[in-house]
Design a protein around this motif. Sequence first.
Motif, PDB file in Angstrom:
ATOM      1  N   LEU A  78       0.855  -1.187   0.000  1.00 37.19           N
ATOM      2  CA  LEU A  78       0.000   0.000   0.000  1.00 37.19           C
ATOM      3  C   LEU A  78       0.890   1.236   0.000  1.00 37.19           C
ATOM      4  O   LEU A  78       1.603   1.497   0.969  1.00 37.19           O
ATOM      5  CB  LEU A  78      -0.915   0.006   1.221  1.00 37.19           C
ATOM      6  CG  LEU A  78      -1.777   1.260   1.393  1.00 37.19           C
ATOM      7  CD1 LEU A  78      -2.751   1.411   0.236  1.00 37.19           C
ATOM      8  CD2 LEU A  78      -2.514   1.227   2.730  1.00 37.19           C
ATOM      9  N   LEU A  79       0.874   1.989  -1.073  1.00 36.78           N
ATOM     10  CA  LEU A  79       1.714   3.179  -1.195  1.00 36.78           C
ATOM     11  C   LEU A  79       0.848   4.406  -0.947  1.00 36.78           C
ATOM     12  O   LEU A  79       0.071   4.820  -1.802  1.00 36.78           O
ATOM     13  CB  LEU A  79       2.363   3.232  -2.583  1.00 36.78           C
ATOM     14  CG  LEU A  79       3.635   4.059  -2.717  1.00 36.78           C
ATOM     15  CD1 LEU A  79       4.328   3.756  -4.056  1.00 36.78           C
ATOM     16  CD2 LEU A  79       3.404   5.541  -2.572  1.00 36.78           C
ATOM     17  N   SER A  80       1.001   4.961   0.237  1.00 38.09           N
ATOM     18  CA  SER A  80       0.255   6.148   0.635  1.00 38.09           C
ATOM     19  C   SER A  80       1.244   7.293   0.822  1.00 38.09           C
ATOM     20  O   SER A  80       2.162   7.190   1.643  1.00 38.09           O
ATOM     21  CB  SER A  80      -0.507   5.896   1.936  1.00 38.09           C
ATOM     22  OG  SER A  80      -0.890   7.110   2.551  1.00 38.09           O
ATOM     23  N   ILE A  81       1.084   8.368   0.079  1.00 35.47           N
ATOM     24  CA  ILE A  81       1.975   9.510   0.225  1.00 35.47           C
ATOM     25  C   ILE A  81       1.917  10.058   1.639  1.00 35.47           C
ATOM     26  O   ILE A  81       2.956  10.354   2.252  1.00 35.47           O
ATOM     27  CB  ILE A  81       1.612  10.593  -0.805  1.00 35.47           C
ATOM     28  CG1 ILE A  81       1.881  10.079  -2.231  1.00 35.47           C
ATOM     29  CG2 ILE A  81       2.392  11.876  -0.541  1.00 35.47           C
ATOM     30  CD1 ILE A  81       1.356  10.980  -3.322  1.00 35.47           C
ATOM     31  N   ARG A  82       0.729  10.194   2.185  1.00 33.98           N
ATOM     32  CA  ARG A  82       0.592  10.718   3.550  1.00 33.98           C
ATOM     33  C   ARG A  82       1.293   9.825   4.557  1.00 33.98           C
ATOM     34  O   ARG A  82       2.032  10.311   5.429  1.00 33.98           O
ATOM     35  CB  ARG A  82      -0.893  10.846   3.911  1.00 33.98           C
ATOM     36  CG  ARG A  82      -1.138  11.326   5.346  1.00 33.98           C
ATOM     37  CD  ARG A  82      -2.613  11.339   5.676  1.00 33.98           C
ATOM     38  NE  ARG A  82      -3.227  10.030   5.529  1.00 33.98           N
ATOM     39  CZ  ARG A  82      -3.143   9.057   6.437  1.00 33.98           C
ATOM     40  NH1 ARG A  82      -2.469   9.252   7.565  1.00 33.98           N
ATOM     41  NH2 ARG A  82      -3.751   7.904   6.240  1.00 33.98           N
ATOM     42  N   ARG A  83       1.094   8.517   4.460  1.00 30.43           N
ATOM     43  CA  ARG A  83       1.730   7.596   5.400  1.00 30.43           C
ATOM     44  C   ARG A  83       3.253   7.625   5.267  1.00 30.43           C
ATOM     45  O   ARG A  83       3.979   7.566   6.262  1.00 30.43           O
ATOM     46  CB  ARG A  83       1.214   6.175   5.185  1.00 30.43           C
ATOM     47  CG  ARG A  83      -0.169   5.926   5.761  1.00 30.43           C
ATOM     48  CD  ARG A  83      -0.685   4.552   5.382  1.00 30.43           C
ATOM     49  NE  ARG A  83      -1.944   4.274   6.034  1.00 30.43           N
ATOM     50  CZ  ARG A  83      -2.083   3.491   7.106  1.00 30.43           C
ATOM     51  NH1 ARG A  83      -1.029   2.905   7.628  1.00 30.43           N
ATOM     52  NH2 ARG A  83      -3.265   3.285   7.646  1.00 30.43           N
ATOM     53  N   GLN A  84       3.741   7.711   4.028  1.00 33.19           N
ATOM     54  CA  GLN A  84       5.185   7.729   3.859  1.00 33.19           C
ATOM     55  C   GLN A  84       5.799   9.007   4.421  1.00 33.19           C
ATOM     56  O   GLN A  84       6.897   8.973   5.001  1.00 33.19           O
ATOM     57  CB  GLN A  84       5.541   7.538   2.386  1.00 33.19           C
ATOM     58  CG  GLN A  84       5.219   6.121   1.907  1.00 33.19           C
ATOM     59  CD  GLN A  84       5.843   5.751   0.579  1.00 33.19           C
ATOM     60  OE1 GLN A  84       6.387   6.600  -0.131  1.00 33.19           O
ATOM     61  NE2 GLN A  84       5.772   4.479   0.229  1.00 33.19           N
ATOM     62  N   LEU A  85       5.120  10.117   4.287  1.00 33.28           N
ATOM     63  CA  LEU A  85       5.618  11.340   4.913  1.00 33.28           C
ATOM     64  C   LEU A  85       5.575  11.240   6.436  1.00 33.28           C
ATOM     65  O   LEU A  85       6.469  11.755   7.133  1.00 33.28           O
ATOM     66  CB  LEU A  85       4.811  12.539   4.425  1.00 33.28           C
ATOM     67  CG  LEU A  85       5.087  12.942   2.967  1.00 33.28           C
ATOM     68  CD1 LEU A  85       4.066  13.979   2.501  1.00 33.28           C
ATOM     69  CD2 LEU A  85       6.499  13.479   2.809  1.00 33.28           C
ATOM     70  N   ASP A  86       4.568  10.569   6.967  1.00 31.57           N
ATOM     71  CA  ASP A  86       4.539  10.312   8.408  1.00 31.57           C
ATOM     72  C   ASP A  86       5.714   9.426   8.822  1.00 31.57           C
ATOM     73  O   ASP A  86       6.301   9.611   9.899  1.00 31.57           O
ATOM     74  CB  ASP A  86       3.224   9.642   8.808  1.00 31.57           C
ATOM     75  CG  ASP A  86       2.036  10.584   8.788  1.00 31.57           C
ATOM     76  OD1 ASP A  86       2.244  11.813   8.718  1.00 31.57           O
ATOM     77  OD2 ASP A  86       0.882  10.088   8.820  1.00 31.57           O
ATOM     78  N   ASP A  87       6.075   8.457   7.970  1.00 34.94           N
ATOM     79  CA  ASP A  87       7.229   7.601   8.259  1.00 34.94           C
ATOM     80  C   ASP A  87       8.520   8.413   8.288  1.00 34.94           C
ATOM     81  O   ASP A  87       9.406   8.165   9.120  1.00 34.94           O
ATOM     82  CB  ASP A  87       7.343   6.492   7.217  1.00 34.94           C
ATOM     83  CG  ASP A  87       6.181   5.502   7.269  1.00 34.94           C
ATOM     84  OD1 ASP A  87       5.445   5.490   8.277  1.00 34.94           O
ATOM     85  OD2 ASP A  87       6.017   4.739   6.288  1.00 34.94           O
ATOM     86  N   TRP A  88       8.633   9.375   7.391  1.00 35.96           N
ATOM     87  CA  TRP A  88       9.810  10.256   7.417  1.00 35.96           C
ATOM     88  C   TRP A  88       9.875  11.025   8.730  1.00 35.96           C
ATOM     89  O   TRP A  88      10.943  11.128   9.349  1.00 35.96           O
ATOM     90  CB  TRP A  88       9.762  11.235   6.239  1.00 35.96           C
ATOM     91  CG  TRP A  88      10.432  10.695   5.017  1.00 35.96           C
ATOM     92  CD1 TRP A  88       9.815  10.173   3.905  1.00 35.96           C
ATOM     93  CD2 TRP A  88      11.837  10.604   4.774  1.00 35.96           C
ATOM     94  NE1 TRP A  88      10.773   9.753   3.011  1.00 35.96           N
ATOM     95  CE2 TRP A  88      12.010  10.006   3.500  1.00 35.96           C
ATOM     96  CE3 TRP A  88      12.957  10.960   5.516  1.00 35.96           C
ATOM     97  CZ2 TRP A  88      13.270   9.773   2.958  1.00 35.96           C
ATOM     98  CZ3 TRP A  88      14.221  10.729   4.973  1.00 35.96           C
ATOM     99  CH2 TRP A  88      14.367  10.144   3.723  1.00 35.96           C
ATOM    100  N   ALA A  89       8.758  11.568   9.167  1.00 36.82           N
ATOM    101  CA  ALA A  89       8.748  12.311  10.432  1.00 36.82           C
ATOM    102  C   ALA A  89       9.135  11.412  11.599  1.00 36.82           C
ATOM    103  O   ALA A  89       9.888  11.824  12.495  1.00 36.82           O
ATOM    104  CB  ALA A  89       7.372  12.934  10.663  1.00 36.82           C
TER     105      ALA A  89
END
Length: 298
Positions: A78-89
């Motif tokens: 599942l590729l979610s832009i929002r989730r991946q940015l949360d992972d970066w944070a």
Amino acid sequence: MARRNVQFRSGKQWCRGWLYLPDEDAPRPPIIVMAHGLGAVIQMRLDAFADRFCDAGYACLVFDYRHFGDSDGTPRQLLSIRRQLDDWAAAIAHARTLDDVDTGRVVLWGSSFGGGHVMVAGARDPKVAAVIAQCPFTSGTASTLALDPISAAKVTARGIADLAGSVIGRKPVTVELAGRAHDAALMTAPDAVDGYLPLVPEDYDFTNAVAARVGLSIPLHHPGRSLTQITCPVLVCVCDHDTVAPPRPTVRYARNGPTTQLIRYPLGHFDIYVGDAFEEVVADQVDFLDRAVPLAGF
């Protein structure tokens, strides 16, 4: 140099990856937080970059996004832009808790889709010390227009079906990450299959697919705009023959970034990871680090 497995929380799930630490006799080094591009995992040559940065004296935290690789998250792929940015944070926050590094000097490094993520993450976090984005995805419009039209129609249809099915809990409808012309795939340039898939180690069980719903959000995503908001030093490495992340908007965004250095290479999107091109690019990135985030005593 030492490398150990690490994990950290992102939301209620665990992201996993590697922590690289240089020679124990060195002072506490700056730490580079690193993640990959569209559907990729850390085994796809991120270790090569981290090895070089660590040899140069920098610590590295390399991680997989949720839903991919060794990290948690269901459904898989599942590729979610929002989730991946949360992972970066979450990764940045974790880096700032480590005892063996200079927690006041966290550098972000992203490639391809991750290259766009570090622009957004760097704009959101003014304490970041520097940002490196290579062959970055910066314009959803440009990348969508670069996709084969028949493929774009297929991705859109599957994306709608996937999104609708997700509402009632159905298994994701998928599209390929790298495919040939007219395939239902997110990358269909002539060099996509032969450039992307060979980055996967032979013994790694890789899934060349993602939930199709991301195909509906990519056209609306323009991370390059964030460069105007970043106050720390930024290096953007652009491939002039990039067929996946078109260089023209990236160059325009980079020139508008008040702290951005732009380096251009006569390369394709996937050339940057291997061979002489890799050697040139990683040397330029180490040179940037030496100037922007120098080691203690230098």
